[in-house]
Structures are given as C-alpha cells and as structure tokens.
Write a protein that holds these residues in place. Structure first.
Motif, PDB file in Angstrom:
ATOM      1  N   ARG A 184     -28.324  94.398 -34.204  1.00 58.16           N
ATOM      2  CA  ARG A 184     -27.302  93.508 -33.667  1.00 58.16           C
ATOM      3  C   ARG A 184     -27.111  93.755 -32.185  1.00 58.16           C
ATOM      4  NH1 ARG A 184     -23.308  93.524 -37.646  1.00 58.16           N
ATOM      5  NH2 ARG A 184     -24.251  91.621 -38.430  1.00 58.16           N
ATOM      6  N   PRO A 185     -27.047  92.793 -31.315  1.00 60.57           N
ATOM      7  CA  PRO A 185     -27.125  91.345 -31.540  1.00 60.57           C
ATOM      8  C   PRO A 185     -28.516  90.779 -31.253  1.00 60.57           C
ATOM      9  CG  PRO A 185     -26.354  91.701 -29.324  1.00 60.57           C
ATOM     10  CD  PRO A 185     -26.636  93.069 -29.930  1.00 60.57           C
ATOM     11  N   TRP A 186     -29.539  91.619 -31.280  1.00 55.76           N
ATOM     12  CA  TRP A 186     -30.859  91.194 -30.839  1.00 55.76           C
ATOM     13  C   TRP A 186     -31.609  90.366 -31.870  1.00 55.76           C
ATOM     14  CZ3 TRP A 186     -29.428  92.628 -26.407  1.00 55.76           C
ATOM     15  CH2 TRP A 186     -28.961  93.904 -26.128  1.00 55.76           C
ATOM     16  N   LEU A 187     -31.371  90.618 -33.144  1.00 49.65           N
ATOM     17  CA  LEU A 187     -32.256  90.098 -34.176  1.00 49.65           C
ATOM     18  C   LEU A 187     -31.515  90.010 -35.497  1.00 49.65           C
ATOM     19  CD1 LEU A 187     -35.248  89.602 -35.094  1.00 49.65           C
ATOM     20  CD2 LEU A 187     -35.439  92.074 -35.331  1.00 49.65           C
ATOM     21  N   THR A 188     -31.832  88.994 -36.288  1.00 51.79           N
ATOM     22  CA  THR A 188     -31.319  88.868 -37.647  1.00 51.79           C
ATOM     23  C   THR A 188     -32.510  88.850 -38.594  1.00 51.79           C
ATOM     24  OG1 THR A 188     -29.444  87.561 -36.858  1.00 51.79           O
ATOM     25  CG2 THR A 188     -29.921  87.463 -39.207  1.00 51.79           C
ATOM     26  N   LEU A 189     -32.493  89.751 -39.559  1.00 50.89           N
ATOM     27  CA  LEU A 189     -33.595  89.867 -40.523  1.00 50.89           C
ATOM     28  C   LEU A 189     -33.168  89.347 -41.894  1.00 50.89           C
ATOM     29  CD1 LEU A 189     -34.891  93.460 -39.688  1.00 50.89           C
ATOM     30  CD2 LEU A 189     -35.847  91.275 -38.984  1.00 50.89           C
ATOM     31  N   PRO A 190     -34.134  89.014 -42.749  1.00 51.26           N
ATOM     32  CA  PRO A 190     -33.790  88.574 -44.106  1.00 51.26           C
ATOM     33  C   PRO A 190     -33.277  89.751 -44.939  1.00 51.26           C
ATOM     34  CG  PRO A 190     -36.175  88.661 -43.828  1.00 51.26           C
ATOM     35  CD  PRO A 190     -35.565  88.953 -42.489  1.00 51.26           C
ATOM     36  N   CYS A 220     -51.711  79.673 -27.126  1.00 49.02           N
ATOM     37  CA  CYS A 220     -50.586  80.576 -26.855  1.00 49.02           C
ATOM     38  C   CYS A 220     -49.774  80.807 -28.121  1.00 49.02           C
ATOM     39  CB  CYS A 220     -49.708  79.937 -25.772  1.00 49.02           C
ATOM     40  SG  CYS A 220     -48.279  80.930 -25.312  1.00 49.02           S
ATOM     41  N   GLY A 221     -49.116  81.942 -28.175  1.00 41.33           N
ATOM     42  CA  GLY A 221     -48.175  82.248 -29.246  1.00 41.33           C
ATOM     43  C   GLY A 221     -47.037  83.087 -28.700  1.00 41.33           C
ATOM     44  N   ALA A 222     -45.927  83.091 -29.427  1.00 35.50           N
ATOM     45  CA  ALA A 222     -44.749  83.870 -29.035  1.00 35.50           C
ATOM     46  C   ALA A 222     -44.526  84.975 -30.063  1.00 35.50           C
ATOM     47  CB  ALA A 222     -43.528  82.969 -28.945  1.00 35.50           C
ATOM     48  N   ILE A 223     -44.399  86.185 -29.576  1.00 36.49           N
ATOM     49  CA  ILE A 223     -44.229  87.329 -30.466  1.00 36.49           C
ATOM     50  C   ILE A 223     -42.748  87.630 -30.668  1.00 36.49           C
ATOM     51  CG2 ILE A 223     -44.468  89.842 -30.558  1.00 36.49           C
ATOM     52  CD1 ILE A 223     -47.250  89.623 -29.666  1.00 36.49           C
ATOM     53  N   GLY A 224     -42.427  87.924 -31.927  1.00 38.34           N
ATOM     54  CA  GLY A 224     -41.124  88.454 -32.306  1.00 38.34           C
ATOM     55  C   GLY A 224     -41.360  89.722 -33.110  1.00 38.34           C
ATOM     56  N   TYR A 225     -40.473  90.698 -33.000  1.00 40.99           N
ATOM     57  CA  TYR A 225     -40.711  91.967 -33.676  1.00 40.99           C
ATOM     58  C   TYR A 225     -39.417  92.711 -33.918  1.00 40.99           C
ATOM     59  CZ  TYR A 225     -40.640  93.192 -28.718  1.00 40.99           C
ATOM     60  OH  TYR A 225     -40.313  93.281 -27.388  1.00 40.99           O
ATOM     61  N   GLY A 226     -39.516  93.712 -34.762  1.00 43.23           N
ATOM     62  CA  GLY A 226     -38.391  94.595 -35.019  1.00 43.23           C
ATOM     63  C   GLY A 226     -38.883  95.883 -35.645  1.00 43.23           C
ATOM     64  N   ASN A 272     -39.831  86.860 -25.643  1.00 41.99           N
ATOM     65  CA  ASN A 272     -38.521  86.537 -25.071  1.00 41.99           C
ATOM     66  C   ASN A 272     -37.536  87.607 -25.500  1.00 41.99           C
ATOM     67  OD1 ASN A 272     -39.130  83.850 -23.868  1.00 41.99           O
ATOM     68  ND2 ASN A 272     -39.790  83.502 -25.966  1.00 41.99           N
ATOM     69  N   ILE A 273     -36.898  88.257 -24.510  1.00 44.70           N
ATOM     70  CA  ILE A 273     -36.056  89.420 -24.766  1.00 44.70           C
ATOM     71  C   ILE A 273     -34.690  89.214 -24.130  1.00 44.70           C
ATOM     72  CG2 ILE A 273     -35.805  91.908 -24.390  1.00 44.70           C
ATOM     73  CD1 ILE A 273     -38.894  91.999 -24.118  1.00 44.70           C
TER      74      ILE A 273
END
Length: 180
Positions: free
Chosen positions: A38-44, A91-97, A131-132
C-alpha cells in the motif's frame, strides 16, 4: 519444484509462468502483503480475484512470470509484461511486486534481469516501460539497477487503491540491456 520447470534461472532466482494451481499460495502471500504494497499496488487476495488475474494474463497481449527462490521454488514475487503492442511498436509495460518474506534479498532484481532477457529475446520486444509512483524508492532503485532511463512524469496516471496516482515513466530498449 524441479529445476526443469523454470523458464530461466539465475544464481539465486528463477522465473516460470503463472499457473492456475498457484492460486492458493499466491493469494496467501498477497494477503500477507497488503500493507507492504500500500499504496503502490493491489494484489488479488481472494480465489475469485486470482482467477480474474490469471484470465488477464492468458490474453495475447500479456505474459506473466513468477519469481522463485531457485533452490526451493518458493514464490518471491511476480513480474508481468502487460499491454504488449506488436507491429512497429514492439513494446510492453512491466508491473511487479515482491512478497515481504523474501523482499530485499535480490530475488526481484535477478528475476527482473531474467524477464528482460525473455522480453528482448524470445518475445521479440524492442521496448519495456515501467511506471512508478514517486516515493516508491525500492521500485525506483530496482529499475535504476537495470539501466532504465527516466523519461517523464504522468499526473493521475493509474487508478490504484481508490485514487488516481501520479507516476514517473521509466523505459529501456533492447540495445540498453546489459550482460547477463
């Protein structure tokens, strides 16, 4: 997990595709990670949300990777390539956690290197974007370690945790990828 099940391996980390049968473990770790992200990312955090998450990753314009502790197979985090555009863009956009139990130990950094090699190798992409949110120092440090360049700032870029969040835009092209 047998070593042959990995898509790519590093010294300590390995990557493999998400699987539906990972749901219980992923959801358990996601629940433990709510305050960490929180508040960067919401996971399932429910089985139903995980099924939706996997449904999205099975689309043609996405690829999902789990970052694992190579020796044990334990999940350290995930890195997904979203919004893959082909044609002239490539191109692609990366998301991670990362999951808190293994955060700060280098697994995500090594895992990102492995995913970048997949993106610029077998997937044939030319550009990867990340994107950060400003203030997410760990994420910014991760992309800087891999040589991403800061390209700009986007106010109200993504809707996360109930609000439109500003983001710094980072990118890398295939010619920027350093040695393994």
């Amino acid at each position: 997990m047998p070593e042959h099940a990995y898509l790519a391996e590093g010294t300590r980390a390995a990557i493999r595709p998400h699987r539906r049968e990972d749901g219980a473990e992923f959801v358990r770790l996601a629940r433990q990670s709510v305050s960490f992200h929180r508040p960067w990312l919401t996971l399932p955090t429910t089985d139903e949300a995980y099924e939706g998450f996997i449904d999205q990753l099975e689309r043609e314009d996405r690829r999902g990777f789990l970052v694992c502790v190579r020796e044990t197979g334990a999940l350290a985090g995930f890195i997904n390539i979203n919004n893959i555009v082909r044609g002239a863009f490539q191109c692609g956009a990366i998301g991670y956690g990362a999951f808190p139990s293994t955060a700060g130990r280098g697994y995500m950094s090594e895992g990102l290197g492995l995913v970048l090699r997949q993106a610029f190798g077998p997937l044939g992409l030319h550009r990867i974007e990340v994107n950060i949110q400003p203030g997410n120092e760990a994420s910014t440090a991760l992309v800087k370690r891999h040589g991403f360049r800061l390209e700009g700032f986007s106010p109200d870029f993504l809707y996360i945790e109930g609000a439109w969040r500003d983001h710094d835009r980072w990118a890398m092209t295939s010619d920027m990828l350093g040695p393994a």
